[in-house]
Scaffold this active site. Structure first.
Site, PDB file in Angstrom:
ATOM      1  CB  CYS A   1      -0.943  -0.030   1.210  1.00 26.80           C
ATOM      2  SG  CYS A   1      -1.943  -1.479   1.628  1.00 26.80           S
ATOM      3  CG  LEU A   2       1.465   5.584  -1.884  1.00 24.93           C
ATOM      4  CD1 LEU A   2       2.930   5.735  -1.494  1.00 24.93           C
ATOM      5  CD2 LEU A   2       1.348   6.174  -3.411  1.00 24.93           C
TER       6      LEU A   2
END
Length: 191
Positions: free
Chosen positions: A65-66
């Site tokens: 994830c960012l």
């Protein structure tokens, strides 16, 4: 007399369970002299560990994830996370409110409505951060999660080892940990 023996046996068993639990989970420290302004910016969620049955069921399909960490006016963080779900990029925000010493936060789960505590356990601000969260989703449903944040999509092996060692100290079994594979579809910035 039999009732008294049963009561004593029950108390001994409770004490033994308490000792086992305290041995299985090390106390969670907080980053000394945590500096919130240095923690801001872009992080990749590179590793997770959790005692949640949902996590164990979904971890094989999870990917990196960012997360963008921004300050809030009243203190704390707004963490906006982009992740892949059912082949679509989704974005969610989480508001972490200060809760005690610097590096200690709380948040309300938008999904469960429960309050959780989160601590920045260790960070060098430049490469990695270890976070730990805990709370209760409902009666008898304790939730615990450890997270490895990395400024890079390819964290160094020593950071992965640091995360594994921390997770083991918190009592997470090997099958409750995962290092997330890259997901270029939802990650806006490449290494």
């Amino acid at each position: 007399m039999a009732a008294r023996r049963t009561l004593c046996l029950g108390l001994v068993l409770l004490a033994a369970v308490g000792v086992l639990q305290s041995q299985a989970q090390a106390p969670v420290p907080v980053q000394p002299d945590f500096q919130q302004d240095k923690f801001l910016g872009r992080w990749f969620t590179a590793g997770l560990a959790s005692n949640s049955s949902w996590f164990r069921e979904k971890k094989a399909v999870m990917s990196m994830c960012l997360s963008d960490v921004a300050p809030m006016a009243e203190g704390g963080f707004n963490i906006t996370t982009t992740f892949l779900r059912k082949n679509q990029c989704e974005t969610r925000s989480l508001l972490l409110q200060p809760a005690g010493s610097p590096g200690s936060y709380s948040y309300i789960s938008p999904h469960w409505g429960s309050t959780y505590s989160t601590w920045v356990v260790e960070t060098d601000y430049q490469e990695f951060a270890l976070l730990y969260s805990e709370g209760t989703k409902g009666p008898g449903q304790d939730f615990r999660m450890a997270t490895l944040y990395s400024r890079s999509q390819t964290p160094k092996d020593e950071l992965k080892q640091k995360f594994s060692t921390f997770c083991q100290a918190q009592g997470f079994p090997e099958d409750a940990m995962v290092f997330l594979p890259r997901n270029d579809k939802c990650l806006k910035e490449q290494d």
